[in-house]
Design a protein around this motif. Structure first.
Motif, PDB file in Angstrom:
ATOM      1  N   PHE A  21       0.827  -1.206   0.000  1.00  0.00           N
ATOM      2  CA  PHE A  21       0.000   0.000   0.000  1.00  0.00           C
ATOM      3  C   PHE A  21       0.868   1.266   0.000  1.00  0.00           C
ATOM      4  CE2 PHE A  21      -3.476  -2.847   1.359  1.00  0.00           C
ATOM      5  CZ  PHE A  21      -4.498  -2.374   0.531  1.00  0.00           C
ATOM      6  N   VAL A  27      -2.455   6.646  -1.582  1.00  0.00           N
ATOM      7  CA  VAL A  27      -2.715   5.993  -0.293  1.00  0.00           C
ATOM      8  C   VAL A  27      -1.664   6.440   0.709  1.00  0.00           C
ATOM      9  CG1 VAL A  27      -2.818   3.806   0.966  1.00  0.00           C
ATOM     10  CG2 VAL A  27      -3.799   3.959  -1.334  1.00  0.00           C
ATOM     11  N   VAL A  29      -0.185   5.465   4.130  1.00  0.00           N
ATOM     12  CA  VAL A  29      -0.151   4.432   5.164  1.00  0.00           C
ATOM     13  C   VAL A  29       0.349   5.080   6.451  1.00  0.00           C
ATOM     14  CG1 VAL A  29       0.788   2.214   5.877  1.00  0.00           C
ATOM     15  CG2 VAL A  29       0.247   2.631   3.468  1.00  0.00           C
ATOM     16  N   VAL A 127     -10.571  -1.326  -1.913  1.00  0.00           N
ATOM     17  CA  VAL A 127      -9.285  -1.197  -1.205  1.00  0.00           C
ATOM     18  C   VAL A 127      -8.273  -2.198  -1.749  1.00  0.00           C
ATOM     19  CG1 VAL A 127      -8.129  -1.509   1.023  1.00  0.00           C
ATOM     20  CG2 VAL A 127     -10.298  -0.255   0.900  1.00  0.00           C
ATOM     21  N   ARG A 130      -6.676  -1.623  -5.175  1.00  0.00           N
ATOM     22  CA  ARG A 130      -5.579  -0.643  -5.252  1.00  0.00           C
ATOM     23  C   ARG A 130      -4.219  -1.308  -5.269  1.00  0.00           C
ATOM     24  NH1 ARG A 130      -6.897   5.123  -3.194  1.00  0.00           N
ATOM     25  NH2 ARG A 130      -9.168   5.154  -3.175  1.00  0.00           N
ATOM     26  N   ILE A 131      -4.117  -2.537  -4.749  1.00  0.00           N
ATOM     27  CA  ILE A 131      -2.838  -3.262  -4.833  1.00  0.00           C
ATOM     28  C   ILE A 131      -2.949  -4.390  -5.872  1.00  0.00           C
ATOM     29  CG2 ILE A 131      -1.999  -2.682  -2.538  1.00  0.00           C
ATOM     30  CD1 ILE A 131      -2.993  -5.432  -1.568  1.00  0.00           C
TER      31      ILE A 131
END
Length: 249
Positions: A21, A27, A29, A127, A130-131
Motif C-alpha cells: 500500500f 494511499v 499508510v 481497497v 488498489r494493490i
C-alpha cells in the motif's frame, strides 16, 4: 480518491501489506505506532493466532476511529461474524483471508459478517483493487476457502511426517509429481507461514469441534519453537534435519 490507511499486526502479512500500500500514490499508510485518529478511512487488522489479542485490538480501534471507518480483519482463526460481534458498530467490518506470499497470489477472499452492510463489502473490494488484487466474496467461515483447504493438506502431511511415513522431501515430491501441485505441502507451508496454517486449524477445531480439524502436534511444536517457515529461517526441513542428526549420534 486519496485514502488514509493503517495496518495493524506484528506478523509478516502486516509487513507485506504495508509495503504494497505504501507504493500506491494516493494511499497514505499511517504508522501503526501512531495514535489512532478519526481521519483514518480504513484499518486492516491481521492478528491470527492470539484471538484475545485480536479482540482487544479491534475494540481499541473502534474506540479511536470514526464510526464510518472501514475495518478489514483477517479471518484465518475466527469468523467475521464473531469478530464483528466484538464491536459496537458491526456493519463496517469485513473479513478477509490470504497468506503473506502476496506476490504469488492474485486473489484475496473476502466475506461479510452477518452484520455487515453491502456498502462495506464494496469498499473492501475497492481497497484491495488498489494493490491489484482480485477479490472473491465467499460465505463466512474460519479460514474461508483456499486457506482452509490448504491448511488441511498441510496438517495431514505433518501427521505423515511425524509418524515416519515419509521424509519431508519425499512428501513434497509425492504431492508435486502425483497431483501436479506447484509446491509440496510442507514447502508450501514454509512459504506461507506455519503459524498461519496452525491458526486456521485451531480456529476450525474451536469453532466446529470436529476431530478432523485437530492440528498435528508437530505443527504446534514448530509454532511454539518459532520455526514458522521461510521468514523465521526454520520449519519442517529444519525439524527433519535435526531428527536425522540425532539418529547418527
Amino acid at each position: 480518491m486519496s485514502l488514509n490507511l493503517m495496518i495493524l499486526g506484528d506478523n509478516h502479512l502486516s509487513e507485506v501489506l504495508t509495503d504494497k500500500f505504501s507504493e500506491i500514490e494516493d494511499v497514505q499508510v499511517i504508522d501503526s505506532t501512531s495514535p489512532l485518529e478519526s481521519n483514518i478511512d480504513v484499518v486492516i487488522e491481521t492478528t491470527n493466532l492470539d484471538i484475545e489479542k485480536k479482540k482487544q485490538q479491534l475494540q481499541s480501534v473502534e474506540r479511536h476511529v470514526s464510526a464510518s471507518t472501514l475495518i478489514l480483519t483477517t479471518v484465518l482463526g475466527v469468523t467475521a461474524t464473531e469478530a464483528a460481534s466484538w464491536l459496537e458498530t458491526q456493519e463496517r467490518l469485513v473479513g478477509f483471508a490470504t497468506f503473506s506470499n502476496l506476490d504469488d497470489i492474485d486473489l484475496i477472499e473476502i466475506t461479510p459478517a452477518l452484520q455487515t452492510k453491502a456498502a462495506s463489502v464494496d469498499h473492501a473490494k475497492e481497497v484491495f483493487a488498489r494493490i491489484d488484487k482480485e477479490t472473491e466474496e465467499v460465505e463466512d467461515g474460519v479460514g474461508l476457502v483456499f486457506p482452509r483447504i490448504l491448511a488441511m493438506i498441510v496438517n495431514e502431511s505433518a501427521f505423515a511426517l511425524a509418524e515416519g511415513t515419509a521424509s519431508a522431501k519425499d512428501i513434497d515430491i509425492a504431492m508435486k509429481q502425483g497431483t501436479n501441485y506447484p509446491l509440496g505441502p510442507l514447502e508450501w507451508a514454509e512459504k506461507i507461514g506455519i503459524d498461519d496454517v496452525y491458526a486456521i486449524l485451531v480456529g476450525l477445531n474451536r469453532d466446529l469441534g470436529e476431530e478432523r480439524y485437530r492440528p498435528a502436534p508437530l505443527l504446534k511444536k514448530l509454532v511454539l519453537a518459532g520455526w514458522t517457515g521461510e521468514t523465521a529461517g526454520q520449519g519442517f526441513y529444519s525439524f527433519q534435519n535435526r531428527g536425522e542428526k540425532e539418529k547418527v549420534r
